[in-house]
Design an enzyme around this catalytic site. Structure first.
Site, short mmCIF file in Angstrom:
data_model
loop_
_atom_site.label_atom_id
_atom_site.label_comp_id
_atom_site.label_asym_id
_atom_site.label_seq_id
_atom_site.Cartn_x
_atom_site.Cartn_y
_atom_site.Cartn_z
N HIS A 126 -25.91 -54.74 -21.17
CA HIS A 126 -27.01 -55.72 -21.15
C HIS A 126 -28.38 -55.02 -21.18
CE1 HIS A 126 -27.99 -60.12 -19.88
NE2 HIS A 126 -28.97 -59.61 -20.61
N ARG A 178 -25.82 -64.38 -24.52
CA ARG A 178 -25.22 -64.52 -23.20
C ARG A 178 -23.70 -64.45 -23.33
NH1 ARG A 178 -29.39 -63.24 -21.28
NH2 ARG A 178 -30.78 -64.48 -20.00
C1 GLV Z 1 -32.34 -61.00 -20.66
O1 GLV Z 1 -31.20 -61.18 -20.92
C2 GLV Z 1 -33.38 -61.99 -20.58
O2 GLV Z 1 -33.10 -63.21 -20.50
O3 GLV Z 1 -34.54 -61.58 -20.59
#
Ligand code: GLV
Length: 309
Positions: free
Chosen positions: A272, A224
């Site tokens: 991401h 994160r």
């Molecule tokens: C992605 O970042 C998730 O938490 O699946």
């Protein structure tokens, strides 16, 4: 009885069609078109608006669409006592491990250098880093970190892992707790963060930690954005304590256009995507939990709210 999808930043449509295909009779509502809030039993969420979930007084489960649940737990107004679940799915661990292995191999085989040399038509050889010579340190040995550690170890890398409580893994040197963190970092040339985001892990990737790594270490953050103190990364790259970083997650997503990371020559950015949730792969466990929630049976992958994961 209805399942509510509360999603921001992404499209709900792929979820609706996969849920419907799996369970045609399911009453699915998509926020903000909720209908009668008392009919909602189950909320499938990704970054829901804060305070929204307490409007559903018959809610029996809050299900994260992904592996992480910090986007749920950060809501100061969550309804009390409603269990929270997350996704645990082999295809997501596989996808994360593929990403991590790609970054490790790019690093060892100097892939970025060769891409630059190709543009300049340069034929110059740099000896690759041998797997057995690269100390990889993985922070977090849960579903994702554990899988990546195992696969990298099978490839012959020197893998160490660090987590909160002691854990044993074949082929992986494991460290735990604050008192073994320094030893773990001293082993590490490539640091991979796969920790859950909790009050204890927020800002953990900071200058003090970078200074305990081997000089010239490389950082990979696939957990994160809030794990990383962004200014500290820039400083560590400036002094050469870190030689580079590959980042898939950011404090603000999408990463703002004027962010210094975009144009930094030592930072590689991806949007991401290291382990995307594929609706068709995870819908079966969501539907299973929907039925379990309605019948009061124990849920799959329920989160320990006190631990934060
Ligand atoms: C992605 O970042 C998730 O938490 O699946």
């Amino acid at each position: 009885m209805a399942l509510l999808i509360v999603i921001t930043g992404y499209q709900a449509n792929p979820w609706v069609s996969k849920l419907q295909a799996f369970e045609p009779k399911l009453d699915i509502r998509v926020w903000p078109e909720v209908g009668d809030p008392d009919e909602i039993d189950f909320a499938l969420t990704w970054r829901h608006p804060m305070g929204e979930l307490k409007k559903y007084r018959n809610l029996k489960c809050i299900a994260s669409m992904g592996a992480g649940v910090e986007h749920i737990l950060c809501d100061p107004d969550l309804p009390h006592g409603v269990p929270i679940t997350r996704i645990v799915e082999p295809s997501m661990s596989q996808s994360m491990s593929e990403y991590v292995i790609m970054v490790v191999l790019n690093y060892c085989r100097h892939n970025d250098l060769y891409r630059k040399q190709q543009i300049e038509k340069q034929w110059r050889v740099k000896i690759p880093i041998r797997a057995r010579d690269l100390g990889i340190g993985i922070m977090g040995l849960g579903q994702l970190g554990g899988d990546a550690a195992k696969k990298l170890s099978h490839l012959g890398f020197q893998v160490a892992g660090w987590c909160r409580t002691p854990k044993m893994m074949n082929g992986v040197i494991t460290y735990s707790g604050d008192n073994q963190l320094i030893e773990f970092l001293a082993h590490t040339r490539m640091l991979i963060c796969l920790l859950p985001l909790t009050a204890g892990t927020k800002d953990i990737l900071n200058l003090d930690l970078f200074n305990k790594l081997q000089r010239g270490a490389y950082l990979v953050n696939v957990a994160r954005g809030e794990h990383l103190v962004e200014e500290d990364l820039l400083e560590a790259l400036e002094t050469g304590q870190l030689s580079g970083a590959c980042l898939d997650v950011f404090r603000n997503e999408p990463l703002p256009e004027d962010h210094p990371f975009w144009r930094h020559p030592k930072i590689v950015i991806t949007p991401h995507i290291s382990s995307l949730t594929i609706p068709s792969a995870v819908v079966p466990q969501i539907i299973e939990n929907y039925h379990r929630a309605l019948s009061g049976n124990p849920l799959l992958n329920e989160v320990d709210v006190t631990q934060g994961y």
